[in-house]
Write an enzyme that holds these catalytic residues in place. Structure first.
Site, PDB file in Angstrom:
ATOM      1  N   LYS A 292      12.759  23.807  37.174  1.00 49.59           N
ATOM      2  CA  LYS A 292      11.802  22.712  37.431  1.00 49.59           C
ATOM      3  C   LYS A 292      12.431  21.413  36.985  1.00 49.59           C
ATOM      4  O   LYS A 292      13.302  21.399  36.096  1.00 49.59           O
ATOM      5  CB  LYS A 292      10.502  22.939  36.640  1.00 49.59           C
ATOM      6  CG  LYS A 292       9.300  22.209  37.204  1.00 49.59           C
ATOM      7  CD  LYS A 292       8.665  22.936  38.368  1.00 49.59           C
ATOM      8  CE  LYS A 292       7.571  22.154  39.022  1.00 49.59           C
ATOM      9  NZ  LYS A 292       6.789  22.956  39.969  1.00 49.59           N
TER      10      LYS A 292
ATOM     11  N   GLY B 220      -8.975  18.193  42.775  1.00 46.07           N
ATOM     12  CA  GLY B 220      -7.694  17.676  43.268  1.00 46.07           C
ATOM     13  C   GLY B 220      -7.749  17.501  44.771  1.00 46.07           C
ATOM     14  O   GLY B 220      -8.241  18.383  45.497  1.00 46.07           O
TER      15      GLY B 220
ATOM     16  N   GLY C 167      -4.850  16.204  46.457  1.00 44.87           N
ATOM     17  CA  GLY C 167      -3.470  15.860  46.822  1.00 44.87           C
ATOM     18  C   GLY C 167      -2.996  16.827  47.880  1.00 44.87           C
ATOM     19  O   GLY C 167      -3.798  17.313  48.695  1.00 44.87           O
TER      20      GLY C 167
ATOM     21  N   GLY D  36      -4.871  20.402  47.161  1.00 46.41           N
ATOM     22  CA  GLY D  36      -6.331  20.341  47.266  1.00 46.41           C
ATOM     23  C   GLY D  36      -6.786  19.954  48.661  1.00 46.41           C
ATOM     24  O   GLY D  36      -7.728  20.556  49.207  1.00 46.41           O
TER      25      GLY D  36
HETATM   26  P1  NAD Z   1      -0.490  15.827  44.266  1.00 49.02           P
HETATM   27  O1  NAD Z   1       0.165  14.794  43.466  1.00 49.02           O
HETATM   28  O2  NAD Z   1      -0.300  15.796  45.761  1.00 49.02           O
HETATM   29  O3  NAD Z   1      -2.070  15.811  43.990  1.00 49.02           O
HETATM   30  C1  NAD Z   1      -2.645  15.901  42.720  1.00 49.02           C
HETATM   31  C2  NAD Z   1      -4.134  15.643  42.836  1.00 49.02           C
HETATM   32  O4  NAD Z   1      -4.736  15.830  41.553  1.00 49.02           O
HETATM   33  C3  NAD Z   1      -4.505  14.223  43.273  1.00 49.02           C
HETATM   34  O5  NAD Z   1      -5.622  14.260  44.137  1.00 49.02           O
HETATM   35  C4  NAD Z   1      -4.899  13.545  41.963  1.00 49.02           C
HETATM   36  O6  NAD Z   1      -5.823  12.489  42.163  1.00 49.02           O
HETATM   37  C5  NAD Z   1      -5.541  14.712  41.242  1.00 49.02           C
HETATM   38  N1  NAD Z   1      -5.583  14.524  39.786  1.00 49.02           N
HETATM   39  C6  NAD Z   1      -4.610  14.036  38.976  1.00 49.02           C
HETATM   40  N2  NAD Z   1      -5.054  14.001  37.699  1.00 49.02           N
HETATM   41  C7  NAD Z   1      -6.308  14.489  37.716  1.00 49.02           C
HETATM   42  C8  NAD Z   1      -7.297  14.693  36.719  1.00 49.02           C
HETATM   43  N3  NAD Z   1      -7.077  14.378  35.445  1.00 49.02           N
HETATM   44  N4  NAD Z   1      -8.487  15.222  37.103  1.00 49.02           N
HETATM   45  C9  NAD Z   1      -8.716  15.535  38.390  1.00 49.02           C
HETATM   46  N5  NAD Z   1      -7.828  15.358  39.381  1.00 49.02           N
HETATM   47  C10 NAD Z   1      -6.642  14.839  39.045  1.00 49.02           C
HETATM   48  O7  NAD Z   1      -0.026  17.246  43.678  1.00 49.02           O
HETATM   49  P2  NAD Z   1      -0.011  18.661  44.401  1.00 49.02           P
HETATM   50  O8  NAD Z   1       1.338  18.887  44.993  1.00 49.02           O
HETATM   51  O9  NAD Z   1      -1.248  18.798  45.223  1.00 49.02           O
HETATM   52  O10 NAD Z   1      -0.084  19.636  43.132  1.00 49.02           O
HETATM   53  C11 NAD Z   1      -1.320  19.973  42.484  1.00 49.02           C
HETATM   54  C12 NAD Z   1      -1.108  21.167  41.570  1.00 49.02           C
HETATM   55  O11 NAD Z   1      -0.594  22.256  42.334  1.00 49.02           O
HETATM   56  C13 NAD Z   1      -0.092  20.937  40.447  1.00 49.02           C
HETATM   57  O12 NAD Z   1      -0.482  21.689  39.325  1.00 49.02           O
HETATM   58  C14 NAD Z   1       1.205  21.512  41.031  1.00 49.02           C
HETATM   59  O13 NAD Z   1       2.137  21.877  40.037  1.00 49.02           O
HETATM   60  C15 NAD Z   1       0.619  22.711  41.756  1.00 49.02           C
HETATM   61  N6  NAD Z   1       1.491  23.239  42.804  1.00 49.02           N
HETATM   62  C16 NAD Z   1       1.882  22.464  43.851  1.00 49.02           C
HETATM   63  C17 NAD Z   1       2.680  23.019  44.847  1.00 49.02           C
HETATM   64  C18 NAD Z   1       3.070  22.258  46.082  1.00 49.02           C
HETATM   65  O14 NAD Z   1       3.624  22.876  47.010  1.00 49.02           O
HETATM   66  N7  NAD Z   1       2.781  20.972  46.179  1.00 49.02           N
HETATM   67  C19 NAD Z   1       3.105  24.354  44.751  1.00 49.02           C
HETATM   68  C20 NAD Z   1       2.676  25.125  43.661  1.00 49.02           C
HETATM   69  C21 NAD Z   1       1.857  24.552  42.697  1.00 49.02           C
END
Ligand code: NAD
Length: 416
Positions: free
Chosen positions: A106, A218, A220, A223
């Site tokens: 990571k 979430g 992002g 979500g």
């Molecule tokens: P992202 O940056 O696209 O989105 C993150 C979202 O979380 C945003 O909507 C943000 O507003 C929200 N957020 C941030 N802080 C917050 C808080 N305190 N309370 C509520 N919401 C909050 O990130 P992502 O890629 O969607 O990743 C989200 C999670 O999924 C992370 O834990 C990441 O490690 C995990 N993840 C992502 C992937 C991937 O393919 N993108 C794969 C495996 C795991």
């Protein structure tokens, strides 16, 4: 005693619990508790106003006994080395439980990309790559996007890498745009994989997914795609969703396209007409069939676990549940789909992306989904079987499978 929220301490304590059940050899246990390799570096970036700002970057290669390291790069103001270590450990268990021939790694940079221009983010991304280029590659370690990084940033990083090595090697970075050798279905893969595991968990728990209500924390990458695909392909009713500013709720359901249009216009979910504004806490405690934390770590803790009313918690975020909350939820009979199983869809399709890059021939999206479904369903069923046969909760069961596989590769290599 105060709850320990350090993600790496949590990752280690989860491993300790599994090691005890497995009666893991103490030398092996000690080896698996620590990352194999870490890189800490500074990245000087020329800002648009002519000044130079120095950022702190990390890459942790936790364990590569089963294959080259694999894991995303996160840009976040609260990034710490312990967060990167924890995420790299979870990647190790994730690739192992999904049975793909990769290890765990990571990366991260302490920065706030929302306060930076696109040119500044590009210079930071290229600077990050210049620091790690010699330590990564298709046979060593393969980065991908994570929180606040995306396919655009992966293109800059790959371009910098290929400029340094003097040849094309698209499989070195996954989560790329299609035009740069990305895989069909990669952007939605984490959400899609999570939804496949929810479908399996619903069957086990006598729930009809088509009538199930859910709340998603979430909006992002993960979500928002879970909202979109959950509603459009699985018929789920999303009644609450949030971002870092707060959330919205309507018992009749929230239409994805409408919510997205509002969010694009205002930059937030709150204020969406046709729903009440709620806090993130209220969202987590809402009465729903499935609660989907898809934002950040440590959202379900000893403070709120008692108040969780969902039947299934689908952990699409990494590390959303503390060990104390885990115990409370298990005692209440909540079915947890543990993070490194629930969100493995992203890395599984990243692996498919590397395979396609290797033979320069690309699959249709339907084939990507079909193969993802098969892979993640097999992992889900194996974890569930382990949980029943060993009479342990689903997280411990996932650890037992993953740790066994990694320990076996370590043993075969003669490291321990
Ligand atoms: P992202 O940056 O696209 O989105 C993150 C979202 O979380 C945003 O909507 C943000 O507003 C929200 N957020 C941030 N802080 C917050 C808080 N305190 N309370 C509520 N919401 C909050 O990130 P992502 O890629 O969607 O990743 C989200 C999670 O999924 C992370 O834990 C990441 O490690 C995990 N993840 C992502 C992937 C991937 O393919 N993108 C794969 C495996 C795991």
């Amino acid at each position: 005693m105060k709850e320990n929220l350090n993600p790496f301490a949590i990752a280690q304590s989860q491993l300790d619990e599994a090691a005890e059940v497995l009666q893991l050899d103490p030398d092996m246990h000690a080896f698996l508790r620590e990352p194999m390799r870490e890189f800490h570096f500074t990245i000087p970036v020329r800002m648009d106003d002519g000044t130079t700002q120095t950022f702190q970057g990390f890459r942790v290669q936790y364990n590569d006994a089963r294959g080259p390291g694999k894991g995303g790069i996160r840009f976040h103001p609260d990034e710490t080395i312990d967060t990167v270590r924890a995420l790299a450990a979870w990647m190790t268990w994730k690739t192992a439980v999904s049975d793909i021939p990769l290890g765990g790694a990571k990366g991260g940079v302490i920065c706030d990309p929302r306060q930076m221009s696109s040119d500044e983010v590009e210079r930071l991304s290229r600077g990050y790559m210049r620091n790690i280029a010699r330590h990564i590659g298709i046979t060593k370690d393969i980065p991908a996007p994570d929180v606040n990084t995306n396919p655009r940033i992966m293109s800059w990083m790959l371009d910098e890498y290929e400029t340094i090595i003097g040849r094309h090697e698209p499989g070195t970075i996954t989560g790329k745009p299609l035009e740069m050798g990305g895989s069909a279905g990669r952007t939605a893969a984490t959400a899609m994989g999570g939804l496949f595991t929810m479908r399996e968990a619903a069957k086990l728990n006598g729930l009809n997914l088509e009538e199930a209500t859910c709340a998603i924390q979430g909006f992002g990458n993960v979500g928002s795609f879970t909202h979109k695909l959950g509603q459009k392909q699985f018929g789920m009713k999303v009644i609450a969703i949030s971002d870092e500013y707060g959330g919205i709720h309507n018992d009749n359901g929230l239409d994805y396209d409408d919510v997205l249009a509002h969010q694009r216009q205002t930059g937030k979910l709150m204020g969406y007409l046709g729903a009440e504004n709620i806090s993130n806490q209220e969202l987590l405690e809402m009465k729903v069939d499935i609660l989907i934390p898809a934002a950040i770590e440590n959202q379900l803790t000893s403070k709120n676990a008692d108040q969780i009313k969902a039947k299934i918690v689908a952990e699409l975020a990494n590390g959303p549940t503390t060990p104390e909350a885990d115990n409370i939820l298990n005692d209440k009979g909540v079915y947890i789909i543990p993070d490194f199983l629930c969100n493995a869809g992203g890395v599984i399709v990243s692996y498919f992306e590397m395979v396609q890059n290797g033979y320069q021939y690309y699959w249709e999206e339907s084939m990507v989904h079909e193969r993802l479904d098969r892979k993640i369903k097999t992992a889900f069923q194996a974890v569930n079987h382990m949980s029943q046969s060993k009479k342990v909760d689903t997280r411990v069961a996932a650890y037992l499978m993953a740790v066994n596989r990694v320990a076996e590769a370590v043993r075969l290599r003669g490291w321990v």
